[in-house]
Design an enzyme around this catalytic site. Structure first.
Site, PDB file in Angstrom:
ATOM      1  N   THR A 168      36.265  96.989  52.217  1.00 19.99           N
ATOM      2  CA  THR A 168      37.075  95.915  52.791  1.00 19.99           C
ATOM      3  C   THR A 168      36.927  95.914  54.305  1.00 19.99           C
ATOM      4  O   THR A 168      36.754  96.970  54.906  1.00 19.99           O
ATOM      5  CB  THR A 168      38.548  96.192  52.429  1.00 19.99           C
ATOM      6  OG1 THR A 168      38.688  95.998  51.033  1.00 19.99           O
ATOM      7  CG2 THR A 168      39.515  95.311  53.168  1.00 19.99           C
ATOM      8  N   GLY A 198      44.156  92.690  44.502  1.00 19.04           N
ATOM      9  CA  GLY A 198      44.405  94.016  45.067  1.00 19.04           C
ATOM     10  C   GLY A 198      45.473  93.988  46.137  1.00 19.04           C
ATOM     11  O   GLY A 198      46.289  93.063  46.219  1.00 19.04           O
TER      12      GLY A 198
HETATM   13  N1  ASP Z   1      41.667  97.781  48.913  1.00 18.56           N
HETATM   14  C1  ASP Z   1      40.623  96.995  48.340  1.00 18.56           C
HETATM   15  C2  ASP Z   1      41.028  96.606  46.941  1.00 18.56           C
HETATM   16  O1  ASP Z   1      41.468  97.456  46.197  1.00 18.56           O
HETATM   17  C3  ASP Z   1      39.307  97.669  48.289  1.00 18.56           C
HETATM   18  C4  ASP Z   1      38.811  98.172  49.604  1.00 18.56           C
HETATM   19  O2  ASP Z   1      39.590  98.584  50.459  1.00 18.56           O
HETATM   20  O3  ASP Z   1      37.578  98.166  49.805  1.00 18.56           O
HETATM   21  O4  ASP Z   1      40.836  95.471  46.583  1.00 18.56           O
END
Ligand code: ASP
Length: 295
Positions: A168, A198
């Site tokens: 992310t 998410g």
């Molecule tokens: N937090 C993000 C999710 O679970 C993933 C990430 O941080 O890359 O959608």
């Protein structure tokens, strides 16, 4: 009034860092462009939107172009934006827009709502003039095919074991007027169920801001949501400087089996950058000096 020093920090995910040079280049570009706008008295809101867009357009990251694909091979994306004045806008499970962060800002500024999802979010984006754009890349399709092969049938039990990268992107910036803003964007987790949302667009979990400071989180979204990680960190900024507040939350997360990384800025412009994952890619500029993750 006390002079406020502008600052900007960006991160490109926690977990293992593959293609570190590409991440480095993307983060340096986003943070430098953002800092340039801050130096010309730009607002941190514009800075965050622009810098997140740069990261969304950099295909190595899991956001915008190059987003991770779900079980059906679709790129459903989440993004949100928030200010220390409690402005908030988000989109969830949105498809076929180039820059979800732009749509999140439009939700904040053009609607009475905080979060739009799926078809509704897409329709809203089109009504605001945002054109169709396919965010799928060959690179992420290859990752999807490789992981899909290992999945066999026990989908739920194995999904968490397949996650080795959190990619992310997010940016936090404080401008000369003391406005602090955070923007975050993600393609989520590869092979998630279609419709899964998410922590990224959920206020208090992957993102939070109030008059004490602002924080974004990256990592395992389901655990970040369970533990309200971003809200926890911002709440502690009432009493502690940004880095101390963040470290306390990282300790809490570690004890509770939540893998994550945090970036943030408190009301005095102090920076937070901490994680309990193998590594995290980040870059910040404060007082004209750039600091960058090592690999
Ligand atoms: N937090 C993000 C999710 O679970 C993933 C990430 O941080 O890359 O959608």
């Amino acid at each position: 009034m006390k002079k406020i020093n502008c600052a900007i920090i960006g991160q490109g995910g926690a977990g293992g860092i593959n293609y570190p040079q590409r991440r480095r280049d993307g983060l340096i570009k986003a943070v430098s462009v953002g800092y340039g706008i801050l130096m010309q008295n730009g607002s941190s809101l514009d800075v965050v939107e622009k810098a997140v867009e740069i990261l969304e357009n950099t295909t190595v990251f899991n956001a915008g172009t190059g987003s991770a694909l779900n079980l059906k091979g679709e790129a459903e994306m989440d993004a949100s934006i928030m200010t220390n004045k409690l402005g908030f806008g988000a989109v969830a499970a949105i498809k076929n827009v180039k820059n979800p962060i732009k749509v999140a800002r439009l939700v904040m500024e053009k609607t009475d709502h905080l979060l739009l999802c799926a078809e509704g979010a897409i329709k809203f984006a089109r009504s605001m003039g945002i054109k169709y754009y396919n965010t799928k890349t060959k690179e992420k399709e290859r990752v999807w095919k490789r992981k899909r092969k290992n999945l066999k049938s026990a989908y739920f039990k194995k999904l968490n074991k397949l996650i080795d990268l959190y990619e992310t992107v997010s940016i936090v910036a404080i401008d000369k007027n003391g406005l602090i803003c955070v923007g975050i964007s993600t393609g989520g987790i590869t092979l998630r169920l279609p419709g899964r949302i998410g922590d990224t667009p959920i206020i208090g979990t992957g993102i939070y801001a109030d008059k004490n400071g602002v924080v974004s989180a990256t990592g395992h979204g389901e655990e970040i949501m369970r533990h309200m990680i971003a809200f926890r960190a911002v709440s502690l900024m009432v009493r502690y400087p940004a880095q101390t507040a963040g470290k306390k939350v990282i300790d809490y997360a570690t004890k509770n089996g939540c893998k994550c990384g945090l970036i943030g800025i408190d009301k005095k412009g102090r920076i937070l950058c901490a994680n309990n994952t193998k590594s995290m890619s980040w870059c910040y500029i404060k007082n004209g000096k750039m600091e960058l993750f090592k690999y």
